[in-house]
Write a protein that holds these residues in place. Structure first.
Motif, PDB file in Angstrom:
ATOM      1  N   ALA A   1       0.823  -1.198   0.000  1.00  0.00           N
ATOM      2  CA  ALA A   1       0.000   0.000   0.000  1.00  0.00           C
ATOM      3  C   ALA A   1       0.867   1.262   0.000  1.00  0.00           C
ATOM      4  O   ALA A   1       0.544   2.226  -0.674  1.00  0.00           O
ATOM      5  N   GLU A   2       1.967   1.207   0.743  1.00  0.00           N
ATOM      6  CA  GLU A   2       2.828   2.386   0.820  1.00  0.00           C
ATOM      7  C   GLU A   2       3.390   2.746  -0.551  1.00  0.00           C
ATOM      8  O   GLU A   2       3.385   3.929  -0.938  1.00  0.00           O
ATOM      9  N   GLU A   3       3.838   1.752  -1.288  1.00  0.00           N
ATOM     10  CA  GLU A   3       4.375   2.007  -2.632  1.00  0.00           C
ATOM     11  C   GLU A   3       3.306   2.601  -3.541  1.00  0.00           C
ATOM     12  O   GLU A   3       3.589   3.497  -4.343  1.00  0.00           O
ATOM     13  N   PHE A   4       2.085   2.096  -3.412  1.00  0.00           N
ATOM     14  CA  PHE A   4       0.981   2.602  -4.221  1.00  0.00           C
ATOM     15  C   PHE A   4       0.755   4.089  -3.957  1.00  0.00           C
ATOM     16  O   PHE A   4       0.636   4.879  -4.899  1.00  0.00           O
ATOM     17  N   TYR A   5       0.701   4.491  -2.680  1.00  0.00           N
ATOM     18  CA  TYR A   5       0.434   5.889  -2.364  1.00  0.00           C
ATOM     19  C   TYR A   5       1.616   6.795  -2.687  1.00  0.00           C
ATOM     20  O   TYR A   5       1.431   7.955  -3.050  1.00  0.00           O
ATOM     21  N   ARG A   6       2.823   6.266  -2.572  1.00  0.00           N
ATOM     22  CA  ARG A   6       3.991   7.070  -2.989  1.00  0.00           C
ATOM     23  C   ARG A   6       3.943   7.322  -4.503  1.00  0.00           C
ATOM     24  O   ARG A   6       4.192   8.432  -4.965  1.00  0.00           O
ATOM     25  N   ALA A   7       3.619   6.292  -5.255  1.00  0.00           N
ATOM     26  CA  ALA A   7       3.507   6.440  -6.707  1.00  0.00           C
ATOM     27  C   ALA A   7       2.342   7.349  -7.065  1.00  0.00           C
ATOM     28  O   ALA A   7       2.462   8.208  -7.955  1.00  0.00           O
ATOM     29  N   SER A   8       1.237   7.201  -6.373  1.00  0.00           N
ATOM     30  CA  SER A   8       0.065   8.039  -6.629  1.00  0.00           C
ATOM     31  C   SER A   8       0.365   9.499  -6.332  1.00  0.00           C
ATOM     32  O   SER A   8      -0.118  10.397  -7.024  1.00  0.00           O
TER      33      SER A   8
ATOM     34  N   GLU B   1      -3.274  14.943  -3.774  1.00  0.00           N
ATOM     35  CA  GLU B   1      -2.059  14.923  -2.961  1.00  0.00           C
ATOM     36  C   GLU B   1      -2.396  14.764  -1.491  1.00  0.00           C
ATOM     37  O   GLU B   1      -1.772  13.978  -0.780  1.00  0.00           O
ATOM     38  N   SER B   2      -3.393  15.511  -1.020  1.00  0.00           N
ATOM     39  CA  SER B   2      -3.750  15.442   0.400  1.00  0.00           C
ATOM     40  C   SER B   2      -4.239  14.045   0.775  1.00  0.00           C
ATOM     41  O   SER B   2      -3.931  13.544   1.858  1.00  0.00           O
ATOM     42  N   ILE B   3      -4.961  13.402  -0.125  1.00  0.00           N
ATOM     43  CA  ILE B   3      -5.433  12.030   0.125  1.00  0.00           C
ATOM     44  C   ILE B   3      -4.237  11.076   0.247  1.00  0.00           C
ATOM     45  O   ILE B   3      -4.207  10.224   1.138  1.00  0.00           O
ATOM     46  N   CYS B   4      -3.259  11.241  -0.620  1.00  0.00           N
ATOM     47  CA  CYS B   4      -2.068  10.396  -0.558  1.00  0.00           C
ATOM     48  C   CYS B   4      -1.310  10.605   0.752  1.00  0.00           C
ATOM     49  O   CYS B   4      -0.887   9.636   1.398  1.00  0.00           O
ATOM     50  N   TYR B   5      -1.130  11.866   1.149  1.00  0.00           N
ATOM     51  CA  TYR B   5      -0.438  12.148   2.406  1.00  0.00           C
ATOM     52  C   TYR B   5      -1.188  11.546   3.592  1.00  0.00           C
ATOM     53  O   TYR B   5      -0.579  11.011   4.514  1.00  0.00           O
ATOM     54  N   TYR B   6      -2.506  11.622   3.559  1.00  0.00           N
ATOM     55  CA  TYR B   6      -3.318  11.046   4.630  1.00  0.00           C
ATOM     56  C   TYR B   6      -3.066   9.542   4.747  1.00  0.00           C
ATOM     57  O   TYR B   6      -2.798   9.017   5.839  1.00  0.00           O
ATOM     58  N   HIS B   7      -3.133   8.848   3.627  1.00  0.00           N
ATOM     59  CA  HIS B   7      -2.951   7.403   3.654  1.00  0.00           C
ATOM     60  C   HIS B   7      -1.519   7.009   4.014  1.00  0.00           C
ATOM     61  O   HIS B   7      -1.304   6.027   4.732  1.00  0.00           O
ATOM     62  N   LEU B   8      -0.545   7.774   3.543  1.00  0.00           N
ATOM     63  CA  LEU B   8       0.836   7.508   3.935  1.00  0.00           C
ATOM     64  C   LEU B   8       1.013   7.713   5.441  1.00  0.00           C
ATOM     65  O   LEU B   8       1.720   6.945   6.104  1.00  0.00           O
ATOM     66  N   GLY B   9       0.350   8.724   5.980  1.00  0.00           N
ATOM     67  CA  GLY B   9       0.386   8.945   7.422  1.00  0.00           C
ATOM     68  C   GLY B   9      -0.213   7.784   8.185  1.00  0.00           C
ATOM     69  O   GLY B   9       0.337   7.331   9.195  1.00  0.00           O
TER      70      GLY B   9
END
Length: 86
Positions: free
Chosen positions: A1-8, A18-26
């Motif tokens: 999942a982390e790789e997916f959100y970093r790529a996204s 971007e904010s959604i990606c940062y949220y999920h990475l958090g």
């Protein structure tokens, strides 16, 4: 999942995405116990949302809560309180 959100994040075409990606990475970092990293991701999400939304928008409560909770867990109640009060 982390790789997916970093790529996204790299492919995001707008601030909302971007904010959604940062949220999920958090959330991922939080689950891994990497609370300092989680805080940084949540703060990046917050910075974007504060530009997009009113500072009184109720949806910001969730971000403040995540940041406050992470500070609580790492034993920094003073910083946690700052975000809980917001």
């Amino acid at each position: 999942a982390e790789e997916f959100y970093r790529a996204s994040l790299l492919e995001a075409t707008n601030a909302q995405d971007e904010s959604i990606c940062y949220y999920h990475l958090g959330l991922i970092k939080e689950k891994q116990g990497a609370y300092d990293e989680a805080i940084q991701y949540f703060k990046q999400e917050l910075a974007i949302k504060e530009k997009l939304l009113s500072t009184t928008d109720p949806s910001l409560i969730f971000v403040y809560d995540r940041i406050g909770a992470a500070y609580d867990i790492i034993g920094d109640p003073a910083h946690a309180l700052i975000y809980y009060i917001k």
